[in-house]
Motif scaffolding. Structure first.
Motif, PDB file in Angstrom:
ATOM      1  N   UNK A  83     -14.654 -36.162  -6.671  1.00 28.14           N
ATOM      2  CA  UNK A  83     -15.739 -36.398  -6.124  1.00 28.14           C
ATOM      3  C   UNK A  83     -16.711 -35.084  -5.895  1.00 28.14           C
ATOM      4  N   UNK A  84     -15.987 -33.887  -6.218  1.00 28.93           N
ATOM      5  CA  UNK A  84     -16.813 -32.782  -5.896  1.00 28.93           C
ATOM      6  C   UNK A  84     -17.986 -32.653  -6.609  1.00 28.93           C
ATOM      7  N   UNK A  85     -18.881 -31.905  -6.052  1.00 31.45           N
ATOM      8  CA  UNK A  85     -20.242 -32.137  -6.451  1.00 31.45           C
ATOM      9  C   UNK A  85     -20.710 -31.038  -7.473  1.00 31.45           C
ATOM     10  N   UNK A  86     -19.915 -29.918  -7.596  1.00 33.80           N
ATOM     11  CA  UNK A  86     -19.992 -28.719  -8.459  1.00 33.80           C
ATOM     12  C   UNK A  86     -19.260 -28.697  -9.476  1.00 33.80           C
ATOM     13  N   UNK A  87     -19.857 -28.664 -10.734  1.00 31.65           N
ATOM     14  CA  UNK A  87     -19.303 -28.636 -12.180  1.00 31.65           C
ATOM     15  C   UNK A  87     -18.356 -27.398 -11.991  1.00 31.65           C
ATOM     16  N   UNK A  88     -17.194 -26.892 -12.471  1.00 28.33           N
ATOM     17  CA  UNK A  88     -16.471 -25.873 -12.281  1.00 28.33           C
ATOM     18  C   UNK A  88     -17.144 -24.885 -13.273  1.00 28.33           C
ATOM     19  N   UNK A  89     -17.851 -25.150 -14.343  1.00 29.23           N
ATOM     20  CA  UNK A  89     -18.446 -24.155 -15.210  1.00 29.23           C
ATOM     21  C   UNK A  89     -19.579 -23.315 -14.317  1.00 29.23           C
ATOM     22  N   UNK A  90     -20.272 -24.053 -13.440  1.00 27.74           N
ATOM     23  CA  UNK A  90     -21.324 -23.673 -12.515  1.00 27.74           C
ATOM     24  C   UNK A  90     -20.992 -22.894 -11.547  1.00 27.74           C
ATOM     25  N   UNK A  91     -19.808 -23.253 -10.982  1.00 28.64           N
ATOM     26  CA  UNK A  91     -19.032 -22.534  -9.998  1.00 28.64           C
ATOM     27  C   UNK A  91     -18.619 -21.128 -10.512  1.00 28.64           C
ATOM     28  N   UNK A  92     -18.086 -21.282 -11.985  1.00 26.90           N
ATOM     29  CA  UNK A  92     -17.638 -20.039 -12.342  1.00 26.90           C
ATOM     30  C   UNK A  92     -19.043 -19.027 -12.739  1.00 26.90           C
ATOM     31  N   UNK A  93     -19.864 -19.616 -13.106  1.00 28.20           N
ATOM     32  CA  UNK A  93     -21.266 -18.632 -13.525  1.00 28.20           C
ATOM     33  C   UNK A  93     -21.702 -18.158 -12.394  1.00 28.20           C
ATOM     34  N   UNK A  94     -21.677 -18.936 -11.314  1.00 24.97           N
ATOM     35  CA  UNK A  94     -22.245 -18.363 -10.035  1.00 24.97           C
ATOM     36  C   UNK A  94     -21.270 -17.048  -9.328  1.00 24.97           C
ATOM     37  N   UNK A  95     -20.116 -17.340  -9.391  1.00 24.41           N
ATOM     38  CA  UNK A  95     -19.077 -16.565  -8.926  1.00 24.41           C
ATOM     39  C   UNK A  95     -19.530 -15.147  -9.668  1.00 24.41           C
ATOM     40  N   UNK A  96     -19.334 -15.501 -11.121  1.00 24.95           N
ATOM     41  CA  UNK A  96     -19.526 -14.205 -12.068  1.00 24.95           C
ATOM     42  C   UNK A  96     -21.001 -13.259 -11.461  1.00 24.95           C
ATOM     43  N   UNK A  97     -21.711 -14.079 -11.385  1.00 26.55           N
ATOM     44  CA  UNK A  97     -23.126 -13.468 -10.819  1.00 26.55           C
ATOM     45  C   UNK A  97     -22.980 -12.678  -9.712  1.00 26.55           C
ATOM     46  N   UNK A  98     -22.378 -13.466  -8.620  1.00 20.18           N
ATOM     47  CA  UNK A  98     -22.227 -12.778  -7.236  1.00 20.18           C
ATOM     48  C   UNK A  98     -21.453 -11.467  -7.317  1.00 20.18           C
TER      49      UNK A  98
ATOM     50  N   UNK B 167     -20.134  -8.702   2.847  1.00 18.40           N
ATOM     51  CA  UNK B 167     -20.616  -9.883   3.058  1.00 18.40           C
ATOM     52  C   UNK B 167     -20.083 -10.956   2.323  1.00 18.40           C
ATOM     53  N   UNK B 168     -20.455 -12.292   2.844  1.00 18.64           N
ATOM     54  CA  UNK B 168     -19.702 -13.543   2.600  1.00 18.64           C
ATOM     55  C   UNK B 168     -20.795 -14.423   2.203  1.00 18.64           C
ATOM     56  N   UNK B 169     -20.889 -14.664   0.779  1.00 21.44           N
ATOM     57  CA  UNK B 169     -21.960 -15.497   0.210  1.00 21.44           C
ATOM     58  C   UNK B 169     -21.362 -16.883  -0.642  1.00 21.44           C
ATOM     59  N   UNK B 170     -22.274 -17.722  -0.797  1.00 20.98           N
ATOM     60  CA  UNK B 170     -21.950 -18.971  -1.745  1.00 20.98           C
ATOM     61  C   UNK B 170     -21.958 -18.524  -3.185  1.00 20.98           C
ATOM     62  N   UNK B 171     -21.547 -19.538  -4.010  1.00 20.14           N
ATOM     63  CA  UNK B 171     -21.651 -18.965  -5.523  1.00 20.14           C
ATOM     64  C   UNK B 171     -23.030 -18.948  -6.000  1.00 20.14           C
ATOM     65  N   UNK B 172     -24.148 -19.408  -5.141  1.00 25.52           N
ATOM     66  CA  UNK B 172     -25.434 -19.436  -5.530  1.00 25.52           C
ATOM     67  C   UNK B 172     -26.281 -18.337  -4.865  1.00 25.52           C
ATOM     68  N   UNK B 173     -25.353 -17.703  -4.109  1.00 27.03           N
ATOM     69  CA  UNK B 173     -25.921 -16.454  -3.522  1.00 27.03           C
ATOM     70  C   UNK B 173     -26.372 -16.428  -2.180  1.00 27.03           C
ATOM     71  N   UNK B 174     -26.319 -17.609  -1.427  1.00 30.95           N
ATOM     72  CA  UNK B 174     -26.940 -17.778  -0.010  1.00 30.95           C
ATOM     73  C   UNK B 174     -25.743 -17.253   0.787  1.00 30.95           C
ATOM     74  N   UNK B 175     -26.099 -16.501   1.874  1.00 31.17           N
ATOM     75  CA  UNK B 175     -25.390 -15.824   2.795  1.00 31.17           C
ATOM     76  C   UNK B 175     -24.584 -16.978   3.658  1.00 31.17           C
ATOM     77  N   UNK B 176     -23.486 -16.916   3.790  1.00 30.21           N
ATOM     78  CA  UNK B 176     -22.416 -17.766   4.420  1.00 30.21           C
ATOM     79  C   UNK B 176     -21.968 -17.005   6.072  1.00 30.21           C
TER      80      UNK B 176
END
Ligand SMILES: NC(=O)c1ccc[n+]([C@@H]2O[C@H](COP(=O)([O-])OP(=O)(O)OC[C@H]3O[C@@H](n4cnc5c(N)ncnc54)[C@H](OP(=O)(O)O)[C@@H]3O)[C@@H](O)[C@H]2O)c1
Length: 224
Positions: free
Chosen positions: A187-202, A213-222
């Motif tokens: 039921x998770x909302x994020x495709x694993x490939x999208x999570x991976x691409x985001x982590x790679x960018x971050x 810093x602590x950020x999510x995979x899209x770059x928003x600060x947590x």
């Protein structure tokens, strides 16, 4: 000069997707896995992150090879029985070993390789995949062993960022989103490939201004 990335738990889930994505981007991937299942890049198997000997064996094989980016990805959700009122303490202890202590040991093991990359490129990077579930300002209590293990690793990584700042080694904590893996579930909302691409960018955008810093995979600060 090709850049090199070392990932723990790279045989499946987010770690595997991240390794595949990074390889496609021309990064040399060193994939640490427990059991060989055809992970991405150059695979070192038999590497349980809680095992000092296995980590030392990989370090000996790498020698003075530079590692530009180290990703602490291996993680577990913890025992079935994990509430503050009824705790499987052995399971909790194991979750702490995998999610909290091992990331620090992995960093210490490969610090010479990170320093070699820093000497070559001016900076090296460490990213630990954590979770919003460990945030201190979030009082939900389900899966408390997992939450506590992530809170603790966040604190360790914040301290590590402080201790490595003078050495130009940047440290960041990244939340991968609710990713569709065995841990995240169907039921998770994020495709694993999208999570991976985001982590790679971050990871690769991390510099000495964003260290600690602590950020999510899209770059928003947590918030911690
Ligand atoms: N999925 C999500 O929604 C989500 C959300 C927030 C944070 N995270 C974090 O993201 C990271 C990856 O999670 P995932 O969703 O990809 O989980 P997963 O699909 O369950 O995969 C976990 C990975 O960690 C490895 N691992 C577990 N224990 C290990 C150990 N002792 N030594 C070496 N490797 C070990 C597993 O290897 P084996 O194949 O050998 O078991 C597997 O490769 C974890 O740190 C997790 O806490 C995930």
């Amino acid at each position: 000069m090709k850049r090199t990335m070392l990932i723990t738990g790279a045989g499946r889930g987010i770690g595997r997707a991240l390794g595949v994505f990074a390889s496609e981007q021309g990064i040399d991937v060193i994939a640490l896995v427990r059991a060989h299942a055809g992970g991405p890049g150059e695979v070192f198997d038999g590497v349980d992150v809680t095992g000092k000997d296995a980590l030392d064996r990989v370090a000996a094989m790498l020698g003075d090879r530079p590692v530009d980016l180290l990703v602490n990805n291996a993680g577990i959700i913890g025992p079935e029985r994990q509430s503050t009122l009824d705790m499987d303490f052995d399971g909790f202890r194991h979750a702490l070993e995998v999610n909290t202590l091992a990331p620090l040991r992995v960093v210490q093991t490969f610090l010479p390789n990170l320093r070699a990359a820093r000497d070559r490129a001016g900076i090296a990077r460490i990213v630990t995949i954590s979770s919003q579930m460990g945030r201190m300002n979030y009082a939900k209590s389900d899966r408390i062993a997992y939450r506590a293990s992530k809170t603790a690793v966040n604190k360790l990584m914040q301290g590590l960022a402080t201790d490595l700042a003078a050495e130009s080694i940047a440290v960041r904590v990244v939340d991968p989103g609710w990713a569709r893996t065995e841990m995240g579930g169907p039921d998770a909302t994020v495709k694993v490939e999208d999570a991976a691409a985001g982590i790679h960018a971050r990871a690769w955008e991390t510099d000495m201004d964003s260290t600690g810093t602590f950020v999510d995979y899209l770059g928003a600060e947590v918030s911690w």
